[in-house]
Design an enzyme around this catalytic site. Structure first.
Site, PDB file in Angstrom:
ATOM      1  N   ARG A  69      43.583  39.849  26.834  1.00  0.00           N
ATOM      2  CA  ARG A  69      42.380  39.477  26.625  1.00  0.00           C
ATOM      3  C   ARG A  69      42.331  38.247  27.647  1.00  0.00           C
ATOM      4  O   ARG A  69      41.545  38.052  27.699  1.00  0.00           O
ATOM      5  CB  ARG A  69      41.344  40.130  25.969  1.00  0.00           C
ATOM      6  CG  ARG A  69      41.507  41.599  25.457  1.00  0.00           C
ATOM      7  CD  ARG A  69      40.304  42.493  26.522  1.00  0.00           C
ATOM      8  NE  ARG A  69      40.716  43.201  25.902  1.00  0.00           N
ATOM      9  CZ  ARG A  69      40.223  44.545  27.627  1.00  0.00           C
ATOM     10  NH1 ARG A  69      40.112  43.414  28.697  1.00  0.00           N
ATOM     11  NH2 ARG A  69      41.342  45.546  27.790  1.00  0.00           N
ATOM     12  N   HIS A  99      54.445  38.274  31.851  1.00  0.00           N
ATOM     13  CA  HIS A  99      53.533  39.181  32.991  1.00  0.00           C
ATOM     14  C   HIS A  99      51.624  38.362  32.619  1.00  0.00           C
ATOM     15  O   HIS A  99      51.717  38.256  30.957  1.00  0.00           O
ATOM     16  CB  HIS A  99      53.328  41.088  32.521  1.00  0.00           C
ATOM     17  CG  HIS A  99      51.964  40.910  34.139  1.00  0.00           C
ATOM     18  ND1 HIS A  99      50.457  41.037  33.775  1.00  0.00           N
ATOM     19  CD2 HIS A  99      52.414  42.103  34.520  1.00  0.00           C
ATOM     20  CE1 HIS A  99      51.081  41.435  34.729  1.00  0.00           C
ATOM     21  NE2 HIS A  99      51.035  43.154  35.280  1.00  0.00           N
ATOM     22  N   TYR A 102      46.479  39.930  32.351  1.00  0.00           N
ATOM     23  CA  TYR A 102      45.496  41.429  33.800  1.00  0.00           C
ATOM     24  C   TYR A 102      43.755  41.320  34.247  1.00  0.00           C
ATOM     25  O   TYR A 102      44.246  41.025  34.617  1.00  0.00           O
ATOM     26  CB  TYR A 102      46.159  42.717  33.527  1.00  0.00           C
ATOM     27  CG  TYR A 102      45.777  43.562  32.275  1.00  0.00           C
ATOM     28  CD1 TYR A 102      44.375  44.148  32.192  1.00  0.00           C
ATOM     29  CD2 TYR A 102      46.385  43.600  31.862  1.00  0.00           C
ATOM     30  CE1 TYR A 102      43.680  44.501  30.574  1.00  0.00           C
ATOM     31  CE2 TYR A 102      46.272  44.691  30.810  1.00  0.00           C
ATOM     32  CZ  TYR A 102      45.014  45.135  29.951  1.00  0.00           C
ATOM     33  OH  TYR A 102      45.227  45.580  28.695  1.00  0.00           O
ATOM     34  N   HIS A 139      48.590  39.164  38.900  1.00  0.00           N
ATOM     35  CA  HIS A 139      47.983  39.684  39.796  1.00  0.00           C
ATOM     36  C   HIS A 139      46.921  38.863  40.447  1.00  0.00           C
ATOM     37  O   HIS A 139      46.309  38.033  39.962  1.00  0.00           O
ATOM     38  CB  HIS A 139      47.019  40.496  39.211  1.00  0.00           C
ATOM     39  CG  HIS A 139      47.678  42.215  38.439  1.00  0.00           C
ATOM     40  ND1 HIS A 139      46.536  42.808  37.434  1.00  0.00           N
ATOM     41  CD2 HIS A 139      48.782  42.402  38.099  1.00  0.00           C
ATOM     42  CE1 HIS A 139      47.703  44.084  37.347  1.00  0.00           C
ATOM     43  NE2 HIS A 139      48.978  43.439  37.608  1.00  0.00           N
ATOM     44  N   GLU A 174      52.236  39.966  42.070  1.00  0.00           N
ATOM     45  CA  GLU A 174      52.271  41.784  42.317  1.00  0.00           C
ATOM     46  C   GLU A 174      51.616  42.092  43.455  1.00  0.00           C
ATOM     47  O   GLU A 174      50.151  42.308  44.287  1.00  0.00           O
ATOM     48  CB  GLU A 174      52.033  42.279  41.243  1.00  0.00           C
ATOM     49  CG  GLU A 174      51.618  43.535  41.227  1.00  0.00           C
ATOM     50  CD  GLU A 174      52.174  44.093  39.291  1.00  0.00           C
ATOM     51  OE1 GLU A 174      52.015  43.307  38.564  1.00  0.00           O
ATOM     52  OE2 GLU A 174      51.865  45.418  38.926  1.00  0.00           O
ATOM     53  N   ASP A 208      55.283  47.274  43.089  1.00  0.00           N
ATOM     54  CA  ASP A 208      55.029  47.813  42.455  1.00  0.00           C
ATOM     55  C   ASP A 208      54.393  49.066  42.775  1.00  0.00           C
ATOM     56  O   ASP A 208      53.740  49.536  44.010  1.00  0.00           O
ATOM     57  CB  ASP A 208      53.556  47.177  41.426  1.00  0.00           C
ATOM     58  CG  ASP A 208      53.185  48.638  40.265  1.00  0.00           C
ATOM     59  OD1 ASP A 208      52.567  49.667  40.576  1.00  0.00           O
ATOM     60  OD2 ASP A 208      53.210  47.907  39.196  1.00  0.00           O
ATOM     61  N   HIS A 211      51.129  50.916  42.788  1.00  0.00           N
ATOM     62  CA  HIS A 211      50.451  50.090  43.508  1.00  0.00           C
ATOM     63  C   HIS A 211      50.612  50.559  44.886  1.00  0.00           C
ATOM     64  O   HIS A 211      49.267  50.545  46.100  1.00  0.00           O
ATOM     65  CB  HIS A 211      50.416  48.568  42.882  1.00  0.00           C
ATOM     66  CG  HIS A 211      50.442  48.407  41.664  1.00  0.00           C
ATOM     67  ND1 HIS A 211      50.445  46.915  41.191  1.00  0.00           N
ATOM     68  CD2 HIS A 211      50.022  50.009  40.770  1.00  0.00           C
ATOM     69  CE1 HIS A 211      49.783  47.459  40.040  1.00  0.00           C
ATOM     70  NE2 HIS A 211      49.821  48.526  39.756  1.00  0.00           N
ATOM     71  N   HIS A 243      58.223  46.631  39.842  1.00  0.00           N
ATOM     72  CA  HIS A 243      57.661  47.437  38.896  1.00  0.00           C
ATOM     73  C   HIS A 243      57.650  48.523  39.458  1.00  0.00           C
ATOM     74  O   HIS A 243      56.938  49.453  40.347  1.00  0.00           O
ATOM     75  CB  HIS A 243      56.111  47.339  38.506  1.00  0.00           C
ATOM     76  CG  HIS A 243      55.725  45.653  38.133  1.00  0.00           C
ATOM     77  ND1 HIS A 243      54.195  45.243  38.138  1.00  0.00           N
ATOM     78  CD2 HIS A 243      56.590  45.240  37.458  1.00  0.00           C
ATOM     79  CE1 HIS A 243      54.809  44.565  37.272  1.00  0.00           C
ATOM     80  NE2 HIS A 243      55.366  44.115  37.357  1.00  0.00           N
ATOM     81  N   ASP A 256      45.541  52.965  41.598  1.00  0.00           N
ATOM     82  CA  ASP A 256      46.124  52.290  40.286  1.00  0.00           C
ATOM     83  C   ASP A 256      46.310  52.725  38.839  1.00  0.00           C
ATOM     84  O   ASP A 256      45.377  52.403  37.961  1.00  0.00           O
ATOM     85  CB  ASP A 256      45.744  50.587  40.047  1.00  0.00           C
ATOM     86  CG  ASP A 256      46.356  50.216  39.238  1.00  0.00           C
ATOM     87  OD1 ASP A 256      47.665  50.640  38.957  1.00  0.00           O
ATOM     88  OD2 ASP A 256      46.784  49.013  38.604  1.00  0.00           O
ATOM     89  N   HIS A 258      49.507  54.217  36.168  1.00  0.00           N
ATOM     90  CA  HIS A 258      50.685  54.928  36.835  1.00  0.00           C
ATOM     91  C   HIS A 258      50.654  56.172  35.757  1.00  0.00           C
ATOM     92  O   HIS A 258      50.466  57.007  35.271  1.00  0.00           O
ATOM     93  CB  HIS A 258      51.189  54.067  35.052  1.00  0.00           C
ATOM     94  CG  HIS A 258      50.912  52.329  36.569  1.00  0.00           C
ATOM     95  ND1 HIS A 258      51.784  51.501  35.871  1.00  0.00           N
ATOM     96  CD2 HIS A 258      49.963  51.591  37.071  1.00  0.00           C
ATOM     97  CE1 HIS A 258      51.552  49.849  36.267  1.00  0.00           C
ATOM     98  NE2 HIS A 258      50.925  50.377  37.071  1.00  0.00           N
ATOM     99  N   GLU A 288      56.953  50.898  33.808  1.00  0.00           N
ATOM    100  CA  GLU A 288      55.080  50.566  33.579  1.00  0.00           C
ATOM    101  C   GLU A 288      54.593  51.169  33.025  1.00  0.00           C
ATOM    102  O   GLU A 288      53.433  51.373  33.626  1.00  0.00           O
ATOM    103  CB  GLU A 288      54.883  48.962  34.180  1.00  0.00           C
ATOM    104  CG  GLU A 288      54.505  47.818  34.050  1.00  0.00           C
ATOM    105  CD  GLU A 288      54.179  46.851  35.338  1.00  0.00           C
ATOM    106  OE1 GLU A 288      54.136  47.595  36.650  1.00  0.00           O
ATOM    107  OE2 GLU A 288      53.907  46.315  34.823  1.00  0.00           O
TER     108      GLU A 288
HETATM  109 ZN    ZN Z   1      49.062  48.892  37.923  1.00  0.00          ZN
HETATM  110 FE    FE Z   2      52.572  46.423  37.823  1.00  0.00          FE
HETATM  111 FE    FE Z   3      50.657  44.333  36.934  1.00  0.00          FE
END
Ligand code: ZN
Ligand code: FE
Ligand code: FE
Length: 309
Positions: A69, A99, A102, A139, A174, A208, A211, A243, A256, A258, A288
């Protein structure tokens, strides 16, 4: 695959196709093993993640620099980082990847949200220097109605404020699925960001697989074509990490979500093609997938078994 002069060739179907017009240094040596890890919780510190990675057969890992967050990061524990670096060295780890939270939006229309992304990322980059030569993936963000062009300019502006010549970290954009107003759903957009960054030798890309599939790059039926496009638009020398995720959603869905390896729209044969591809096999792969530690251990085991040189 073989190379001749400056060209790299490898077999597609019955013939040989020229792939790239350079031979990256990293392809000169034989790739003996798969470099793979997964996303792990950073709450126990570096040494704890390192040991956890080892316990599941990984030689790298990905972690969040702070609460996803975007809260305040824990103070660096020098002793913990130092022990981890020794552990990583002894066990031949390849570079680890942090990372960014997000929830950051480097191209928000709201000045405070943008400022927050800048502060967090600048602080993260300082912290990254405790583990030199690592990757910092983020991102690009969502332009929230300002338009792709405006989003690209804002992301590059932010990078121009935080990148420093003396940093050893490689900052990775990414590839995104392009959901909503996300920037980074096409290779062209990533290229345009990189082009606007002054210290762009500090910049790379993390691909990714979920993605790009959801964004409409057909890695199931035409992995070669997608990599050719990546090389033409961005340049494969910018690709530093993958990824590795299966996808719950259909090709081009821009969704998106996974899926576990082999249980989604990509399937095990596509994933196997990816890790064995002559232009990708040397890269670090980060899972991921929706798994706990034992699930990751199984996937790593499965993929190590599917890796052949
Ligand atoms: Zn994702
Ligand atoms: Fe990713
Ligand atoms: Fe990511």
């Amino acid at each position: 695959m073989f190379h001749y002069g400056q060209a790299l060739f490898y077999k597609i179907g019955t013939g040989y196709n020229v792939y790239v017009d350079f031979i990256p240094e990293y392809l000169e040596g034989v790739v003996e093993m798969l470099h793979i890890g997964c996303h792990l919780s950073a709450s126990g510190g570096y040494m704890h993640i390192g040991k956890e990675a080892l316990s599941i057969g990984a030689d790298t890992f990905q972690f969040f620099t702070r609460n996803p967050r975007g809260g305040k990061a824990k103070d660096m524990n020098i002793e913990d980082v130092t022990s981890f670096l020794a552990l990583a060295c002894e066990n031949h780890f390849v570079p680890i990847m942090a990372h960014a939270p997000y929830t950051l939006n480097p191209c928000s229309a709201d000045a405070r949200v943008k400022e927050f992304a800048l502060e967090v990322m600048a602080d993260d980059l300082l912290r990254m220097e405790y583990t030199p030569n690592s990757y910092y993936n983020f991102h690009p963000g969502s332009h929230v109605g300002q338009g792709i062009e405006a989003g690209i300019v804002l992301i590059a502006d932010l990078l121009n404020k935080i990148l420093r010549l003396e940093h050893t970290t490689l900052v990775l954009l990414e590839t995104m699925s392009g959901k909503g107003s996300e920037v980074g759903g096409t290779f062209e957009q990533l290229r345009q960001i990189i082009d606007r960054v002054e210290l762009n030798e500090k910049m790379g890309v993390c691909l990714d697989t979920c993605h790009v599939h959801d964004a409409g790059y057909d890695i199931v039926n035409d992995l070669d074509g997608v990599l050719f496009e990546f090389d033409t638009v961005i340049g494969l020398e910018r690709l530093h990490a993958v990824h590795l995720n299966d996808s719950k959603n259909a090709f081009g869905s821009r969704k998106d979500r996974h899926e576990k390896i082999g249980q989604g729209e990509l399937g095990l044969s596509t994933i196997t093609n990816i890790i064995n591809h002559p232009l990708l096999c040397h890269l670090p792969f980060f899972l991921e997938t929706p798994n706990e530690l034992d699930g990751y251990a199984e996937e790593i085991n499965l993929l190590r078994g599917a890796f052949r040189e």
